[in-house]
Design a protein around this motif. Structure first.
Motif, PDB file in Angstrom:
ATOM      1  N   PRO A  68       0.939  -1.304   0.110  1.00 55.47           N
ATOM      2  CA  PRO A  68       0.037   0.038  -0.032  1.00 55.47           C
ATOM      3  C   PRO A  68       0.921   1.226   0.147  1.00 55.47           C
ATOM      4  N   GLY A  69       0.425   2.342  -0.536  1.00 59.83           N
ATOM      5  CA  GLY A  69       1.169   3.659  -0.503  1.00 59.83           C
ATOM      6  C   GLY A  69       0.291   4.790  -0.008  1.00 59.83           C
ATOM      7  N   GLN A  70       0.403   5.819  -0.462  1.00 59.31           N
ATOM      8  CA  GLN A  70      -0.325   7.103   0.030  1.00 59.31           C
ATOM      9  C   GLN A  70      -1.478   7.180  -0.810  1.00 59.31           C
ATOM     10  N   ALA A  71      -2.802   7.104  -0.137  1.00 60.34           N
ATOM     11  CA  ALA A  71      -3.983   6.878  -0.790  1.00 60.34           C
ATOM     12  C   ALA A  71      -4.252   5.879  -1.744  1.00 60.34           C
ATOM     13  N   ARG A  72      -3.614   4.669  -1.278  1.00 58.45           N
ATOM     14  CA  ARG A  72      -3.780   3.772  -2.392  1.00 58.45           C
ATOM     15  C   ARG A  72      -3.560   2.305  -1.599  1.00 58.45           C
ATOM     16  N   ALA A  73      -4.653   1.450  -1.693  1.00 59.90           N
ATOM     17  CA  ALA A  73      -4.695   0.151  -1.036  1.00 59.90           C
ATOM     18  C   ALA A  73      -3.730  -0.810  -1.663  1.00 59.90           C
ATOM     19  N   MET A  74      -3.466  -1.881  -0.869  1.00 62.29           N
ATOM     20  CA  MET A  74      -2.709  -3.071  -1.338  1.00 62.29           C
ATOM     21  C   MET A  74      -3.306  -3.577  -2.510  1.00 62.29           C
ATOM     22  N   ARG A  75      -2.316  -3.998  -3.483  1.00 65.13           N
ATOM     23  CA  ARG A  75      -2.908  -4.240  -4.708  1.00 65.13           C
ATOM     24  C   ARG A  75      -2.523  -5.731  -4.882  1.00 65.13           C
ATOM     25  N   VAL A  76      -3.395  -6.600  -5.472  1.00 65.61           N
ATOM     26  CA  VAL A  76      -3.077  -7.998  -5.620  1.00 65.61           C
ATOM     27  C   VAL A  76      -3.361  -8.617  -6.812  1.00 65.61           C
ATOM     28  N   ASN A  77      -2.869  -9.143  -7.684  1.00 65.78           N
ATOM     29  CA  ASN A  77      -2.865  -9.537  -8.892  1.00 65.78           C
ATOM     30  C   ASN A  77      -4.173 -10.555  -8.802  1.00 65.78           C
ATOM     31  N   HIS A  78      -4.955 -10.274  -9.729  1.00 69.94           N
ATOM     32  CA  HIS A  78      -6.205 -11.289  -9.895  1.00 69.94           C
ATOM     33  C   HIS A  78      -5.968 -12.682 -10.304  1.00 69.94           C
ATOM     34  N   THR A  79      -5.004 -12.874 -11.660  1.00 75.56           N
ATOM     35  CA  THR A  79      -4.624 -14.341 -12.032  1.00 75.56           C
ATOM     36  C   THR A  79      -3.644 -14.907 -11.134  1.00 75.56           C
ATOM     37  N   TYR A  80      -3.787 -16.212 -11.041  1.00 74.09           N
ATOM     38  CA  TYR A  80      -2.798 -17.011 -10.087  1.00 74.09           C
ATOM     39  C   TYR A  80      -2.913 -18.396 -10.573  1.00 74.09           C
ATOM     40  N   GLY A  81      -2.090 -19.154 -10.246  1.00 78.89           N
ATOM     41  CA  GLY A  81      -1.734 -20.498 -10.476  1.00 78.89           C
ATOM     42  C   GLY A  81      -1.838 -21.388  -9.167  1.00 78.89           C
ATOM     43  N   ARG A  82      -2.627 -22.689  -9.373  1.00 75.26           N
ATOM     44  CA  ARG A  82      -3.122 -23.062  -8.160  1.00 75.26           C
ATOM     45  C   ARG A  82      -2.038 -24.067  -7.721  1.00 75.26           C
ATOM     46  N   GLY A  83      -1.808 -24.193  -6.418  1.00 73.95           N
ATOM     47  CA  GLY A  83      -0.789 -25.013  -5.799  1.00 73.95           C
ATOM     48  C   GLY A  83      -1.109 -26.149  -4.850  1.00 73.95           C
ATOM     49  N   GLY A  84      -2.521 -26.478  -5.194  1.00 76.99           N
ATOM     50  CA  GLY A  84      -3.050 -27.546  -4.429  1.00 76.99           C
ATOM     51  C   GLY A  84      -3.930 -26.923  -3.221  1.00 76.99           C
ATOM     52  N   ALA A  85      -4.195 -27.914  -2.198  1.00 72.58           N
ATOM     53  CA  ALA A  85      -5.049 -27.490  -1.182  1.00 72.58           C
ATOM     54  C   ALA A  85      -4.724 -28.341   0.041  1.00 72.58           C
ATOM     55  N   LEU A  86      -4.949 -27.853   1.366  1.00 67.87           N
ATOM     56  CA  LEU A  86      -4.597 -28.615   2.453  1.00 67.87           C
ATOM     57  C   LEU A  86      -5.524 -28.078   3.505  1.00 67.87           C
ATOM     58  N   ALA A  87      -5.947 -29.130   4.409  1.00 69.39           N
ATOM     59  CA  ALA A  87      -6.593 -28.788   5.815  1.00 69.39           C
ATOM     60  C   ALA A  87      -5.717 -28.240   6.670  1.00 69.39           C
ATOM     61  N   TYR A  88      -6.310 -27.498   7.507  1.00 67.95           N
ATOM     62  CA  TYR A  88      -5.918 -27.092   8.764  1.00 67.95           C
ATOM     63  C   TYR A  88      -6.710 -27.451  10.038  1.00 67.95           C
ATOM     64  N   LEU A  89      -6.285 -28.236  10.867  1.00 64.06           N
ATOM     65  CA  LEU A  89      -6.638 -28.687  11.813  1.00 64.06           C
ATOM     66  C   LEU A  89      -6.284 -27.867  13.225  1.00 64.06           C
ATOM     67  N   ALA A  90      -7.251 -27.424  14.156  1.00 62.91           N
ATOM     68  CA  ALA A  90      -6.855 -26.676  15.381  1.00 62.91           C
ATOM     69  C   ALA A  90      -7.575 -27.164  16.661  1.00 62.91           C
ATOM     70  N   ALA A  91      -7.009 -27.208  17.695  1.00 66.10           N
ATOM     71  CA  ALA A  91      -7.562 -27.502  19.125  1.00 66.10           C
ATOM     72  C   ALA A  91      -7.248 -26.312  19.887  1.00 66.10           C
ATOM     73  N   TYR A  92      -8.358 -25.685  20.379  1.00 68.66           N
ATOM     74  CA  TYR A  92      -8.184 -24.374  21.090  1.00 68.66           C
ATOM     75  C   TYR A  92      -8.674 -24.526  22.665  1.00 68.66           C
ATOM     76  N   ASP A  93      -7.706 -24.244  23.408  1.00 69.76           N
ATOM     77  CA  ASP A  93      -7.877 -24.320  25.142  1.00 69.76           C
ATOM     78  C   ASP A  93      -8.644 -23.058  25.245  1.00 69.76           C
ATOM     79  N   VAL A  94     -10.086 -23.344  25.639  1.00 70.02           N
ATOM     80  CA  VAL A  94     -10.801 -22.314  25.679  1.00 70.02           C
ATOM     81  C   VAL A  94     -10.412 -21.243  26.848  1.00 70.02           C
ATOM     82  N   HIS A  95     -10.174 -21.781  27.939  1.00 75.87           N
ATOM     83  CA  HIS A  95      -9.892 -20.950  29.099  1.00 75.87           C
ATOM     84  C   HIS A  95      -8.285 -20.761  29.272  1.00 75.87           C
ATOM     85  N   HIS A  96      -7.413 -21.131  28.446  1.00 74.25           N
ATOM     86  CA  HIS A  96      -6.094 -20.621  28.438  1.00 74.25           C
ATOM     87  C   HIS A  96      -5.637 -20.170  27.191  1.00 74.25           C
TER      88      HIS A  96
END
Length: 388
Positions: free
Chosen positions: A210-238
């Motif tokens: 990002p720059g002055q009066a300009r948001a971050m710019r991300v190119n629209h086109t992309y190449g696919r590199g696959g996908a994964l699953a993210y598993l998470a366990a969250y200690d509610v009280h800690h």
């Protein structure tokens, strides 16, 4: 030609107070301030010519407002109602347009999923409700009744017959209660789930900072590199996160997450560790509970009600991951995705505080009561097929 004598003005105490407020108030309109000053001068016995000279108004103007006040008192100082331009549309036409906006387009055979102001204007003309009408007029009419047919919200029926009891167990655990008794210091509550299909999208051109009066710019086109699953366990009280990346979800990846947590202290030697999960295929039903208890006797699996994953606190953490790590998605490969997620876990655990969970069993009862009232008011909905 003889001039009519000035009308004598005598004020009551309340009228004098109101007139002074109008004449010298900072928020009074200029025209009302002038009229109030004319009446106050007249009440002091001053002739119209002197009032006109001191106020800078025309003599006829002074005579008019002095006379009106003498006849009708304070209400006479306001402007009289004017007819104005004749209305272009009748109240019936307005009501018909609003009624049309409250119908689903499919009910009239219109091939639309929802109305917009321009489409409504076109439909009004097509039905001969009005010869011509603009979208802005339709939008203004709908705004009067807070109608926005172009917006929508999804909803779902409660299909779990044990919804309240299951939800109450989860909410009690968040309050450190189980079966009516407070949890001990050596008992823990873990909220766990999977975030599926995190893609590695490699942008064809690097993102621009990002720059002055300009948001971050991300190119629209992309190449696919696959996908994964993210598993998470969250200690509610800690407020501690344990996460892992897997090629896909399933029983084995979920049990690997359980092993990752339950082989560490303080969970390995804890009296009980409650695992709050939804009804996903990798941890659904009594078989999953038995499988967890067989592997770790001090682990207790607790399911949220069906279609109530919002009761699972790890979903809040996943929303943080989505906003701060995954979006915008720009990774060269899956290894970079996994490294970023692990690094974010360390960063999050360094400063995390427990979520300020405010939905209690009392709120649950209020929610169910509102749903019962809604069902009673709309019995045709209760007999409809459950949404999925």
């Amino acid at each position: 030609m003889p001039v009519a004598p000035a009308r004598p003005i005598t004020l009551t105490a309340s009228e004098r107070k109101r007139l002074k407020t109008m004449a010298y108030g900072h928020k009074t309109e200029h025209r009302l301030r002038q009229r109030a000053q004319v009446v106050l001068h007249a009440a002091r016995g001053r002739p119209n010519a002197r009032i006109a000279r001191e106020s800078g108004l025309h003599l006829d103007t002074v005579r008019t407002w002095r006379g009106r006040f003498a006849e009708h008192r304070l209400p006479a100082l306001s402007d009289r109602k004017r007819s104005g331009r004749p209305a272009s549309f009748t109240p019936l036409q307005t009501a018909q347009v609003k009624a049309l906006a409250c119908q689903l387009p499919a009910e009239s055979g219109t091939p639309l999923s929802r109305w917009s102001a321009p489409e409504l204007a076109r439909e009004v003309v097509g039905r001969a409700i009005a010869g011509a009408i603009s979208a802005s007029t339709v939008r203004r009419w709908l705004k009067q009744d807070a109608l926005k047919p172009w917006q929508y919200r999804s909803w779902i029926f409660i299909t779990d017959p044990a919804f309240r009891s299951r939800a109450e167990r989860v909410l009690d655990l968040y309050a450190r209660i189980w079966n009516g008794e407070a949890l001990g210091a050596d008992e823990y509550v873990i909220s766990a789930d999977e975030k599926t299909s995190i893609q590695a999208r490699c942008r064809c051109h690097p993102a621009l900072a990002p720059g002055q009066a300009r948001a971050m710019r991300v190119n629209h086109t992309y190449g696919r590199g696959g996908a994964l699953a993210y598993l998470a366990a969250y200690d509610v009280h800690h407020a501690k996160i344990f996460g892992r990346c897997e090629p896909r979800t399933g029983i084995a990846p979920f049990m690997a997450l359980v092993d990752q947590v339950m082989t560490q202290e303080p969970y390995a030697s804890a009296k009980r560790v409650f695992w709050v999960v939804d009804n996903g295929s990798s941890h659904r039903g009594k078989k999953a509970a038995d499988r967890l208890t067989l592997a770790y006797p001090n682990a207790v699996l607790v399911h949220t009600p069906v279609h109530a994953s919002w009761l699972n606190q790890v979903e809040i953490y996943f929303s943080v991951v989505q906003r701060k790590v995954v979006t915008p998605n720009d990774f060269t490969d899956l290894n970079e995705v996994a490294d970023r997620l692990r690094a974010f876990e360390d960063r999050y655990n360094a400063t995390a505080q427990p979520f300020q969970w405010k939905f209690t069993t009392s709120d649950l009862d209020d929610l169910l009561a509102r749903l019962d009232r809604h069902t009673a008011d709309h019995p045709e909905e209760s007999s409809a097929a459950p949404a999925t």
